[in-house]
Write a protein that holds these residues in place. Structure first.
Motif, short mmCIF file in Angstrom:
data_model
loop_
_atom_site.label_atom_id
_atom_site.label_comp_id
_atom_site.label_asym_id
_atom_site.label_seq_id
_atom_site.Cartn_x
_atom_site.Cartn_y
_atom_site.Cartn_z
N LEU A 38 6.87 -12.41 -13.07
CA LEU A 38 7.81 -11.80 -14.00
C LEU A 38 7.37 -10.40 -14.44
O LEU A 38 8.15 -9.45 -14.41
N LEU A 39 6.11 -10.27 -14.85
CA LEU A 39 5.64 -8.96 -15.33
C LEU A 39 5.63 -7.91 -14.23
O LEU A 39 6.09 -6.78 -14.46
N PRO A 40 5.11 -8.22 -13.01
CA PRO A 40 5.20 -7.22 -11.94
C PRO A 40 6.64 -6.83 -11.60
O PRO A 40 6.92 -5.67 -11.31
N LEU A 41 7.56 -7.81 -11.65
CA LEU A 41 8.97 -7.51 -11.37
C LEU A 41 9.54 -6.59 -12.44
O LEU A 41 10.22 -5.61 -12.13
N MET A 42 9.25 -6.87 -13.70
CA MET A 42 9.74 -6.01 -14.78
C MET A 42 9.15 -4.61 -14.67
O MET A 42 9.84 -3.61 -14.89
N SER A 43 7.86 -4.54 -14.30
CA SER A 43 7.21 -3.25 -14.14
C SER A 43 7.82 -2.45 -12.99
O SER A 43 8.07 -1.25 -13.12
N ALA A 44 8.09 -3.14 -11.87
CA ALA A 44 8.69 -2.47 -10.73
C ALA A 44 10.09 -1.95 -11.06
O ALA A 44 10.46 -0.84 -10.66
N LEU A 45 10.87 -2.74 -11.78
CA LEU A 45 12.21 -2.31 -12.17
C LEU A 45 12.16 -1.11 -13.11
O LEU A 45 12.94 -0.17 -12.99
N GLU A 46 11.21 -1.15 -14.04
CA GLU A 46 11.07 -0.02 -14.98
C GLU A 46 10.63 1.24 -14.25
O GLU A 46 11.16 2.33 -14.51
N ASN A 47 9.67 1.10 -13.33
CA ASN A 47 9.21 2.26 -12.56
C ASN A 47 10.34 2.84 -11.71
O ASN A 47 10.51 4.06 -11.62
N ARG A 53 15.50 8.84 -8.10
CA ARG A 53 16.65 9.68 -8.42
C ARG A 53 17.40 10.01 -7.12
O ARG A 53 17.00 9.56 -6.06
N ALA A 54 18.44 10.78 -7.22
CA ALA A 54 19.17 11.20 -6.03
C ALA A 54 18.53 12.46 -5.45
O ALA A 54 18.16 13.38 -6.18
N CYS A 55 18.37 12.47 -4.12
CA CYS A 55 17.88 13.67 -3.42
C CYS A 55 18.84 14.82 -3.72
O CYS A 55 20.06 14.67 -3.60
N THR A 56 18.31 15.98 -4.09
CA THR A 56 19.15 17.11 -4.46
C THR A 56 19.85 17.72 -3.25
O THR A 56 20.81 18.48 -3.41
N ARG A 57 19.39 17.37 -2.07
CA ARG A 57 19.99 17.93 -0.86
C ARG A 57 21.06 17.01 -0.26
O ARG A 57 22.16 17.44 0.04
N LEU A 61 18.18 8.17 -1.93
CA LEU A 61 17.20 7.85 -2.97
C LEU A 61 15.93 8.66 -2.73
O LEU A 61 15.48 8.82 -1.60
N ALA A 62 15.34 9.15 -3.81
CA ALA A 62 14.14 9.97 -3.69
C ALA A 62 13.28 9.82 -4.93
O ALA A 62 13.77 9.48 -6.00
N GLN A 63 11.98 10.08 -4.75
CA GLN A 63 11.08 10.14 -5.90
C GLN A 63 10.73 11.58 -6.22
O GLN A 63 10.30 11.88 -7.33
#
Length: 201
Positions: A38-47, A53-57, A61-63
């Motif tokens: 549960l905690l790793p899943l919540m952490s992954a969702l929060e991260n 975000r969206a790639c500006t080009r 999906l992009a970081q």
């Protein structure tokens, strides 16, 4: 069951393809059989919520500002494959038959639903064609009336200024009429891309 449990099930049920029973099974699995996840899943969702975000080009999906595909110098930058949504891009990448770049429209033209050209990233696509040395646009949109209308609109808009230098092709179908690329198998997508045809001018 408790209100907290029912709230969890209700949220899981909102996910695509998940009904009440599936949501209930997932909630029970996490709470009773795999509580340590549960905690790793919540952490992954929060991260993911904060970092993706969206790639500006291209809109993938992009970081970073650009996605990994746009950053890859080995990709053929002379080709742009236009898709409706990110899951379509993912399906084509999984098929492993396309080596160019992408552009995510964010949907397709649908006057009935109030989706006009201004609601899609068509201006960004036009800007890329004008400034990135693009030689071919591959239209990989749904095989239905709205998909066809969107293809015709894009073709008309891009060929107004680039008819001498730009090739526009449409993937072959392959993909059943009215079907989404997201749910097509790899062999079908491979055939569709390799059998693409030039769009009539």
């Amino acid at each position: 069951m408790t209100p907290a449990f029912e709230s969890l099930v209700a949220l899981l049920k909102r996910l695509p393809g998940v009904g009440y029973r599936s949501a209930e099974r997932m909630a029970l699995h996490l709470l009773l059989e795999r509580p340590e996840e549960l905690l790793p899943l919540m952490s992954a969702l929060e991260n993911a919520h904060h970092d993706i975000r969206a790639c500006t080009r291209c809109g993938n999906l992009a970081q970073d500002e650009l996605c990994s595909i746009c950053q890859n110098t080995k990709r053929d930058a002379s080709k742009i494959c236009v898709v409706e949504r990110v899951p379509d891009l993912v399906a084509l990448e999984r098929a492993g038959v396309y080596g160019g770049l992408y552009h995510v429209l964010g949907g397709r033209l649908s006057p009935i639903s109030g989706v006009g050209p201004d609601k899609l990233s068509l201006a960004a696509l036009k800007h890329r064609v004008e400034h990135e040395g693009v030689q071919e646009i591959v239209l990989a949109l749904s095989n239905d009336i709205e998909g066809e209308a969107t293809c015709h609109y894009i073709t008309h808009e891009l060929l107004k200024d680039h008819s001498a230098t730009l090739k526009i092709s449409r993937i072959a179908f392959g993909v059943p009429s009215g079907a989404s690329l997201t749910y097509s198998d790899q062999i079908t997508l491979k055939s569709a891309l390799e059998g693409r045809r030039a769009v009539e001018r």
